[in-house]
Design a protein around this motif. Structure first.
Motif, PDB file in Angstrom:
ATOM      1  N   ALA A  59      10.315 139.675  65.020  1.00 44.11           N
ATOM      2  CA  ALA A  59      10.428 139.193  64.182  1.00 44.11           C
ATOM      3  C   ALA A  59      11.233 138.615  63.285  1.00 44.11           C
ATOM      4  CB  ALA A  59       9.462 140.238  62.721  1.00 44.11           C
ATOM      5  N   ALA A  60      11.537 137.771  62.206  1.00 49.25           N
ATOM      6  CA  ALA A  60      12.904 137.666  61.523  1.00 49.25           C
ATOM      7  C   ALA A  60      12.524 138.174  59.409  1.00 49.25           C
ATOM      8  CB  ALA A  60      12.920 135.994  61.348  1.00 49.25           C
ATOM      9  N   LEU A  61      13.513 138.395  59.285  1.00 51.07           N
ATOM     10  CA  LEU A  61      12.964 138.643  58.324  1.00 51.07           C
ATOM     11  C   LEU A  61      14.116 138.316  57.382  1.00 51.07           C
ATOM     12  CD1 LEU A  61      11.987 142.082  59.401  1.00 51.07           C
ATOM     13  CD2 LEU A  61      10.957 142.607  57.887  1.00 51.07           C
ATOM     14  N   ARG A  62      13.605 138.236  55.771  1.00 52.26           N
ATOM     15  CA  ARG A  62      14.958 137.833  54.693  1.00 52.26           C
ATOM     16  C   ARG A  62      15.107 138.411  53.423  1.00 52.26           C
ATOM     17  NH1 ARG A  62      17.779 133.392  55.955  1.00 52.26           N
ATOM     18  NH2 ARG A  62      16.683 132.932  57.803  1.00 52.26           N
ATOM     19  N   VAL A  63      16.337 138.485  53.191  1.00 51.70           N
ATOM     20  CA  VAL A  63      16.550 140.065  51.568  1.00 51.70           C
ATOM     21  C   VAL A  63      15.696 137.981  50.756  1.00 51.70           C
ATOM     22  CG1 VAL A  63      17.836 140.581  50.041  1.00 51.70           C
ATOM     23  CG2 VAL A  63      18.143 140.766  52.164  1.00 51.70           C
ATOM     24  N   ASN A  64      14.600 138.138  49.546  1.00 52.84           N
ATOM     25  CA  ASN A  64      14.929 137.364  48.491  1.00 52.84           C
ATOM     26  C   ASN A  64      15.708 137.160  47.741  1.00 52.84           C
ATOM     27  OD1 ASN A  64      13.496 135.864  45.944  1.00 52.84           O
ATOM     28  ND2 ASN A  64      12.324 137.598  46.301  1.00 52.84           N
ATOM     29  N   ALA A  65      16.082 135.392  47.742  1.00 59.75           N
ATOM     30  CA  ALA A  65      17.399 134.886  46.942  1.00 59.75           C
ATOM     31  C   ALA A  65      17.291 135.179  45.837  1.00 59.75           C
ATOM     32  CB  ALA A  65      16.919 133.258  46.977  1.00 59.75           C
ATOM     33  N   ASN A  66      16.642 135.840  45.019  1.00 61.25           N
ATOM     34  CA  ASN A  66      17.483 136.136  43.670  1.00 61.25           C
ATOM     35  C   ASN A  66      16.747 137.662  44.026  1.00 61.25           C
ATOM     36  OD1 ASN A  66      16.172 134.140  42.331  1.00 61.25           O
ATOM     37  ND2 ASN A  66      14.239 134.574  42.788  1.00 61.25           N
ATOM     38  N   ILE A  67      17.146 138.278  44.885  1.00 59.93           N
ATOM     39  CA  ILE A  67      16.950 139.816  45.365  1.00 59.93           C
ATOM     40  C   ILE A  67      16.289 140.728  44.549  1.00 59.93           C
ATOM     41  CG2 ILE A  67      19.054 141.982  45.415  1.00 59.93           C
ATOM     42  CD1 ILE A  67      21.497 139.470  45.553  1.00 59.93           C
ATOM     43  N   HIS A  68      14.726 140.258  44.624  1.00 58.46           N
ATOM     44  CA  HIS A  68      13.689 141.263  43.417  1.00 58.46           C
ATOM     45  C   HIS A  68      13.106 141.235  43.867  1.00 58.46           C
ATOM     46  CE1 HIS A  68      12.291 141.689  39.175  1.00 58.46           C
ATOM     47  NE2 HIS A  68      11.745 140.521  40.100  1.00 58.46           N
ATOM     48  N   ALA A  69      11.680 141.861  43.771  1.00 56.53           N
ATOM     49  CA  ALA A  69      10.289 142.314  44.425  1.00 56.53           C
ATOM     50  C   ALA A  69       9.858 140.517  44.206  1.00 56.53           C
ATOM     51  CB  ALA A  69       9.839 143.037  43.425  1.00 56.53           C
ATOM     52  N   PRO A  70       9.365 140.514  46.061  1.00 63.84           N
ATOM     53  CA  PRO A  70       9.762 141.740  47.085  1.00 63.84           C
ATOM     54  C   PRO A  70      11.350 141.172  47.539  1.00 63.84           C
ATOM     55  CG  PRO A  70       8.230 139.196  47.625  1.00 63.84           C
ATOM     56  CD  PRO A  70       8.476 139.145  45.834  1.00 63.84           C
ATOM     57  N   LEU A  71      12.164 142.547  47.854  1.00 62.36           N
ATOM     58  CA  LEU A  71      12.973 142.263  48.079  1.00 62.36           C
ATOM     59  C   LEU A  71      13.238 141.836  49.947  1.00 62.36           C
ATOM     60  CD1 LEU A  71      15.908 142.803  47.515  1.00 62.36           C
ATOM     61  CD2 LEU A  71      15.806 145.052  48.371  1.00 62.36           C
ATOM     62  N   LEU A  72      12.369 143.082  50.285  1.00 63.99           N
ATOM     63  CA  LEU A  72      12.563 142.315  51.844  1.00 63.99           C
ATOM     64  C   LEU A  72      11.197 141.798  52.520  1.00 63.99           C
ATOM     65  CD1 LEU A  72      14.317 141.908  54.035  1.00 63.99           C
ATOM     66  CD2 LEU A  72      14.121 144.405  54.627  1.00 63.99           C
ATOM     67  N   CYS A  73      10.995 140.359  53.256  1.00 60.92           N
ATOM     68  CA  CYS A  73       9.708 139.922  53.663  1.00 60.92           C
ATOM     69  C   CYS A  73       9.518 139.567  55.104  1.00 60.92           C
ATOM     70  CB  CYS A  73       9.594 138.522  52.665  1.00 60.92           C
ATOM     71  SG  CYS A  73       9.563 138.448  50.958  1.00 60.92           S
ATOM     72  N   VAL A  74       9.015 139.661  55.736  1.00 64.55           N
ATOM     73  CA  VAL A  74       8.756 138.966  57.073  1.00 64.55           C
ATOM     74  C   VAL A  74       8.322 138.056  56.966  1.00 64.55           C
ATOM     75  CG1 VAL A  74       7.347 139.371  59.360  1.00 64.55           C
ATOM     76  CG2 VAL A  74       7.606 141.184  58.158  1.00 64.55           C
ATOM     77  N   THR A  75       9.353 136.990  57.338  1.00 68.09           N
ATOM     78  CA  THR A  75       9.007 135.343  57.255  1.00 68.09           C
ATOM     79  C   THR A  75       9.326 134.603  58.058  1.00 68.09           C
ATOM     80  OG1 THR A  75      11.745 135.555  58.081  1.00 68.09           O
ATOM     81  CG2 THR A  75      11.029 135.012  55.684  1.00 68.09           C
ATOM     82  N   ASP A  76       9.091 135.477  59.659  1.00 65.80           N
ATOM     83  CA  ASP A  76       8.784 134.573  60.955  1.00 65.80           C
ATOM     84  C   ASP A  76       8.093 135.868  62.315  1.00 65.80           C
ATOM     85  OD1 ASP A  76       7.895 132.678  63.296  1.00 65.80           O
ATOM     86  OD2 ASP A  76      10.175 131.855  63.016  1.00 65.80           O
ATOM     87  N   VAL A  77       7.239 135.599  62.894  1.00 65.20           N
ATOM     88  CA  VAL A  77       7.248 136.448  63.420  1.00 65.20           C
ATOM     89  C   VAL A  77       7.140 135.975  65.242  1.00 65.20           C
ATOM     90  CG1 VAL A  77       4.837 137.902  64.533  1.00 65.20           C
ATOM     91  CG2 VAL A  77       5.728 138.064  62.255  1.00 65.20           C
ATOM     92  N   PHE A  78       8.091 136.322  65.605  1.00 65.43           N
ATOM     93  CA  PHE A  78       8.035 135.589  67.093  1.00 65.43           C
ATOM     94  C   PHE A  78       7.102 135.949  67.985  1.00 65.43           C
ATOM     95  CE2 PHE A  78      12.808 136.629  65.832  1.00 65.43           C
ATOM     96  CZ  PHE A  78      12.431 135.063  65.348  1.00 65.43           C
ATOM     97  N   ASP A  79       6.353 137.411  68.438  1.00 66.09           N
ATOM     98  CA  ASP A  79       5.786 137.082  69.103  1.00 66.09           C
ATOM     99  C   ASP A  79       4.938 139.332  68.483  1.00 66.09           C
ATOM    100  OD1 ASP A  79       4.313 137.718  71.928  1.00 66.09           O
ATOM    101  OD2 ASP A  79       6.512 137.619  73.121  1.00 66.09           O
ATOM    102  N   THR A 125       1.849 141.596  51.615  1.00 67.73           N
ATOM    103  CA  THR A 125       2.443 140.889  50.022  1.00 67.73           C
ATOM    104  C   THR A 125       2.443 139.270  49.700  1.00 67.73           C
ATOM    105  OG1 THR A 125       3.583 142.871  50.563  1.00 67.73           O
ATOM    106  CG2 THR A 125       4.777 141.354  48.962  1.00 67.73           C
ATOM    107  N   GLU A 126       1.160 139.046  48.500  1.00 72.78           N
ATOM    108  CA  GLU A 126       0.947 137.462  49.079  1.00 72.78           C
ATOM    109  C   GLU A 126       2.304 137.168  48.353  1.00 72.78           C
ATOM    110  OE1 GLU A 126      -1.386 135.663  49.927  1.00 72.78           O
ATOM    111  OE2 GLU A 126      -1.899 137.203  50.982  1.00 72.78           O
ATOM    112  N   ALA A 127       2.845 137.486  47.935  1.00 77.74           N
ATOM    113  CA  ALA A 127       4.797 136.957  46.853  1.00 77.74           C
ATOM    114  C   ALA A 127       6.027 136.869  48.488  1.00 77.74           C
ATOM    115  CB  ALA A 127       5.462 138.118  45.961  1.00 77.74           C
ATOM    116  N   CYS A 128       5.493 137.090  49.302  1.00 74.58           N
ATOM    117  CA  CYS A 128       6.226 136.770  50.739  1.00 74.58           C
ATOM    118  C   CYS A 128       5.476 135.533  51.309  1.00 74.58           C
ATOM    119  CB  CYS A 128       6.137 137.986  51.947  1.00 74.58           C
ATOM    120  SG  CYS A 128       7.157 139.154  51.089  1.00 74.58           S
ATOM    121  N   GLY A 129       3.931 134.895  51.311  1.00 76.44           N
ATOM    122  CA  GLY A 129       3.512 133.955  51.553  1.00 76.44           C
ATOM    123  C   GLY A 129       1.922 134.278  51.901  1.00 76.44           C
ATOM    124  N   ALA A 130       1.520 133.710  52.029  1.00 76.10           N
ATOM    125  CA  ALA A 130       0.027 133.765  52.392  1.00 76.10           C
ATOM    126  C   ALA A 130      -0.724 134.436  53.890  1.00 76.10           C
ATOM    127  CB  ALA A 130      -1.031 132.752  52.439  1.00 76.10           C
TER     128      ALA A 130
END
Length: 249
Positions: free
Chosen positions: A216-236, A148-153
């Motif tokens: 991992a850590a995920l975060r709900v989009n601040a706008n509560i809009h697509a993409p709704l739920l992104c992986v923001t940090d992979v710990f291991d 999901t490129e909208a979550c980051g490269a």
């Protein structure tokens, strides 16, 4: 040679965290092993991930370098921007195996904690009579992950359901506009270990499936809009490269 070498590295750490009885992932033949890393938060530093089958039941478990489940997200007080912490077992199973539209991404089992919202409307995990206030407690989900490129490269996100689309969803889908299921399987914790046992309708479809382990850590989009739920940090990642080297036997 590799497995004995890794075990010699990780077992002292696990013993220090309270390993008991020989049932933990790090002690299982065929487990995906990962060396300890003191730079990581111990509860999310994976030492081993494993999955095994007994008939239609598959037990997914993960050994960490700390106390599994000890860390939970700090609430932000709103759904938009809400943090999620997770233990995840990505698999090679088709999403249709558990009731999603087939061929739609990576089917993963997850145990999550997120104090700002409750996405298990059918279950009252804390037993207080209110099924809508349990998000902080660790609970289970099936999710479908896609690039999901909208979550980051190069980032992954939980696959969105476009407005007006009606893809197949499991019967326990919580109604969110994403590919997520809330089946009610209870994570179990034992010192450094987290375990989830889940049933499958077709045991033959599961045999030989590949898996890995991720924290991992995920975060709900601040706008509560697509993409709704992104992986923001992979710990291991147990394999180090999400190659899914484990096999469900």
């Amino acid at each position: 040679m590799l497995r004995p070498l890794l075990l010699s590295v990780v077992l002292p750490f696990v013993a220090g965290a309270g390993l008991a009885g020989g049932t933990h992932a790090v002690e299982q033949e065929g487990a995906v092993l990962s060396a300890a890393d003191a730079s990581r938060v111990a509860a999310f530093d994976i030492l081993a991930a494993h999955a095994h089958r007994e008939g239609r039941l598959v037990t997914f478990h993960m050994t960490t370098n700390g106390t599994a489940g000890a860390e939970r997200p700090e609430p932000v007080g709103a759904l938009g921007g809400a943090p999620v912490l997770s233990y995840v077992w990505p698999t090679s199973l088709d999403p249709a195996t558990v009731g999603f539209e087939g061929g739609t991404g990576i089917l993963a089992l997850a145990a999550t904690s997120h104090p700002d919202f409750d996405d298990t409307p059918l279950f009252d995990e804390d037993g207080d009579g209110d099924p809508a206030n349990d998000g902080t407690l660790w609970h289970s989900h099936w999710v479908v992950l896609t690039p999901t490129e909208a979550c980051g490269a190069g980032a992954l996100g939980v696959r969105d359901i476009p407005e007006g689309a009606t893809p197949a969803m499991p019967l326990t889908w919580p109604g969110l506009p994403i590919y997520i299921d809330s089946p009610g399987y209870t994570p179990r914790f034992d010192g450094p270990e987290i375990t989830l046992t889940v049933p499958f309708a077709d045991a033959d479809a599961v045999a030989g499936a590949a898996y890995d382990g991720v924290t991992a850590a995920l975060r709900v989009n601040a706008n509560i809009h697509a993409p709704l739920l992104c992986v923001t940090d992979v710990f291991d990642i147990a394999s180090g490269d999400l190659s899914l080297p484990g096999r469900i036997e």
